[in-house]
Write a protein that holds these residues in place. Sequence first.
Motif, PDB file in Angstrom:
ATOM      1  N   SER A 293       0.865  -1.181   0.000  1.00  0.00           N
ATOM      2  CA  SER A 293       0.000   0.000   0.000  1.00  0.00           C
ATOM      3  C   SER A 293       0.898   1.225   0.000  1.00  0.00           C
ATOM      4  N   HIS A 294       0.461   2.256  -0.699  1.00  0.00           N
ATOM      5  CA  HIS A 294       1.253   3.475  -0.830  1.00  0.00           C
ATOM      6  C   HIS A 294       0.341   4.679  -0.601  1.00  0.00           C
ATOM      7  N   VAL A 295       0.789   5.614   0.226  1.00  0.00           N
ATOM      8  CA  VAL A 295      -0.003   6.782   0.601  1.00  0.00           C
ATOM      9  C   VAL A 295       0.601   8.040  -0.018  1.00  0.00           C
ATOM     10  N   ILE A 296      -0.250   8.825  -0.653  1.00  0.00           N
ATOM     11  CA  ILE A 296       0.158  10.111  -1.210  1.00  0.00           C
ATOM     12  C   ILE A 296      -0.770  11.177  -0.638  1.00  0.00           C
ATOM     13  N   ILE A 297      -0.205  12.095   0.117  1.00  0.00           N
ATOM     14  CA  ILE A 297      -0.985  13.217   0.635  1.00  0.00           C
ATOM     15  C   ILE A 297      -0.786  14.374  -0.321  1.00  0.00           C
ATOM     16  N   GLY A 298      -1.888  14.793  -0.919  1.00  0.00           N
ATOM     17  CA  GLY A 298      -1.830  15.838  -1.941  1.00  0.00           C
ATOM     18  C   GLY A 298      -2.117  17.205  -1.370  1.00  0.00           C
ATOM     19  N   THR A 299      -2.969  17.919  -2.042  1.00  0.00           N
ATOM     20  CA  THR A 299      -3.257  19.296  -1.659  1.00  0.00           C
ATOM     21  C   THR A 299      -3.951  19.370  -0.314  1.00  0.00           C
ATOM     22  N   GLY A 300      -3.760  20.489   0.345  1.00  0.00           N
ATOM     23  CA  GLY A 300      -4.398  20.731   1.623  1.00  0.00           C
ATOM     24  C   GLY A 300      -4.994  22.118   1.655  1.00  0.00           C
ATOM     25  N   SER A 301      -6.002  22.281   2.491  1.00  0.00           N
ATOM     26  CA  SER A 301      -6.581  23.608   2.663  1.00  0.00           C
ATOM     27  C   SER A 301      -6.991  23.794   4.117  1.00  0.00           C
ATOM     28  N   TYR A 302      -6.826  25.008   4.588  1.00  0.00           N
ATOM     29  CA  TYR A 302      -7.196  25.350   5.957  1.00  0.00           C
ATOM     30  C   TYR A 302      -8.659  25.756   5.980  1.00  0.00           C
ATOM     31  N   GLN A 303      -9.414  25.178   6.915  1.00  0.00           N
ATOM     32  CA  GLN A 303     -10.841  25.473   6.999  1.00  0.00           C
ATOM     33  C   GLN A 303     -11.262  25.676   8.447  1.00  0.00           C
ATOM     34  N   GLU A 304     -10.881  26.810   9.015  1.00  0.00           N
ATOM     35  CA  GLU A 304     -11.268  27.192  10.370  1.00  0.00           C
ATOM     36  C   GLU A 304     -11.187  26.053  11.384  1.00  0.00           C
ATOM     37  N   ARG A 305     -10.046  25.892  11.979  1.00  0.00           N
ATOM     38  CA  ARG A 305      -9.730  24.905  13.019  1.00  0.00           C
ATOM     39  C   ARG A 305      -9.462  23.490  12.506  1.00  0.00           C
ATOM     40  N   VAL A 306      -9.574  23.277  11.229  1.00  0.00           N
ATOM     41  CA  VAL A 306      -9.243  21.970  10.661  1.00  0.00           C
ATOM     42  C   VAL A 306      -8.443  22.164   9.373  1.00  0.00           C
ATOM     43  N   TRP A 307      -7.680  21.151   9.053  1.00  0.00           N
ATOM     44  CA  TRP A 307      -7.033  21.055   7.752  1.00  0.00           C
ATOM     45  C   TRP A 307      -7.755  19.984   6.972  1.00  0.00           C
ATOM     46  N   GLN A 308      -7.956  20.223   5.704  1.00  0.00           N
ATOM     47  CA  GLN A 308      -8.537  19.212   4.832  1.00  0.00           C
ATOM     48  C   GLN A 308      -7.505  18.865   3.763  1.00  0.00           C
ATOM     49  N   PHE A 309      -7.214  17.567   3.642  1.00  0.00           N
ATOM     50  CA  PHE A 309      -6.218  17.088   2.693  1.00  0.00           C
ATOM     51  C   PHE A 309      -6.854  16.141   1.688  1.00  0.00           C
ATOM     52  N   SER A 310      -6.337  16.193   0.478  1.00  0.00           N
ATOM     53  CA  SER A 310      -6.678  15.204  -0.531  1.00  0.00           C
ATOM     54  C   SER A 310      -5.655  14.077  -0.401  1.00  0.00           C
ATOM     55  N   VAL A 311      -6.142  12.841  -0.261  1.00  0.00           N
ATOM     56  CA  VAL A 311      -5.267  11.692  -0.041  1.00  0.00           C
ATOM     57  C   VAL A 311      -5.563  10.636  -1.096  1.00  0.00           C
ATOM     58  N   SER A 312      -4.511  10.049  -1.618  1.00  0.00           N
ATOM     59  CA  SER A 312      -4.646   8.886  -2.502  1.00  0.00           C
ATOM     60  C   SER A 312      -3.920   7.723  -1.853  1.00  0.00           C
ATOM     61  N   VAL A 313      -4.581   6.584  -1.827  1.00  0.00           N
ATOM     62  CA  VAL A 313      -3.985   5.365  -1.306  1.00  0.00           C
ATOM     63  C   VAL A 313      -4.021   4.331  -2.424  1.00  0.00           C
ATOM     64  N   ILE A 314      -2.851   3.809  -2.763  1.00  0.00           N
ATOM     65  CA  ILE A 314      -2.738   2.788  -3.798  1.00  0.00           C
ATOM     66  C   ILE A 314      -2.490   1.459  -3.109  1.00  0.00           C
ATOM     67  N   CYS A 315      -3.369   0.494  -3.335  1.00  0.00           N
ATOM     68  CA  CYS A 315      -3.241  -0.830  -2.740  1.00  0.00           C
ATOM     69  C   CYS A 315      -3.077  -1.848  -3.864  1.00  0.00           C
ATOM     70  N   MET A 316      -1.987  -2.641  -3.818  1.00  0.00           N
ATOM     71  CA  MET A 316      -1.699  -3.543  -4.934  1.00  0.00           C
ATOM     72  C   MET A 316      -1.033  -4.824  -4.453  1.00  0.00           C
ATOM     73  N   ASP A 317      -1.108  -5.830  -5.316  1.00  0.00           N
ATOM     74  CA  ASP A 317      -0.432  -7.098  -5.060  1.00  0.00           C
ATOM     75  C   ASP A 317      -0.011  -7.684  -6.403  1.00  0.00           C
ATOM     76  N   LEU A 318       0.910  -8.630  -6.340  1.00  0.00           N
ATOM     77  CA  LEU A 318       1.385  -9.305  -7.545  1.00  0.00           C
ATOM     78  C   LEU A 318       0.301 -10.202  -8.120  1.00  0.00           C
ATOM     79  N   VAL A 319       0.246 -10.247  -9.428  1.00  0.00           N
ATOM     80  CA  VAL A 319      -0.678 -11.127 -10.132  1.00  0.00           C
ATOM     81  C   VAL A 319       0.127 -12.293 -10.688  1.00  0.00           C
ATOM     82  N   ASP A 320      -0.337 -13.510 -10.414  1.00  0.00           N
ATOM     83  CA  ASP A 320       0.300 -14.685 -11.003  1.00  0.00           C
ATOM     84  C   ASP A 320      -0.748 -15.766 -11.220  1.00  0.00           C
TER      85      ASP A 320
END
Length: 139
Positions: free
Chosen positions: A43-70
Motif C-alpha cells: 500500500s502506498h499513501v500520497i498526501i496531496g493538496t491541503g486547505s485550511y478550513q477554520e480549526r481543521v485542515w482538509q487534505f486530498s489523499v490517494s492510497v494505492i493498494c496492490m499485489d502481484l498477479v500470477d
Amino acid sequence: MRTYYTLLDKIKTQLLADNFVETCTSGDIYKVDIDKQSLYPLSHVIIGTGSYQERVWQFSVSVICMDLVDNQNEDDVLNTQLAVVNRLVEVMYRGDLHDEKYQVVGNPSVEPFTDRFENDVAGWTCTFDIQVVNDMTIC
C-alpha cells in the motif's frame, strides 16, 4: 505542528494492521523499488493538496493498494485489495480514526488498475478528502 506527520502515520499504521498489506510506503510512488517481490502486498499513501478550513485542515489523499498477479489470480487480487481500501475508509468513517478526528469528507472514489507498473500487479487507487484538527497554537 505535527498534522502532516500524524496523518501519514495514522493511515500507514492502519494499513499495516491489515492482513493483506505487507509493506506501506509514502511519497512519490516512482521512487519506491516496486520490483522487489518481497514488498507485496503493497500500500502506498500520497498526501496531496491541503486547505485550511477554520480549526481543521482538509487534505486530498490517494492510497494505492496492490499485489502481484500470477497464474490468473487478478480477480482475487482486486478483491482483497478492495477490501483493504474498504477497511481503511470504514475506520475513518466510524472507527478508531474517526473517533480520533481523522474523518473522511464526502465520498471516496476508487479506480482499479492492472497494468500501471512494470511488475505484474493489480489493485486499486482510492482518493478521498480527510479533515484533521489543526493542532497549531497562536502562541
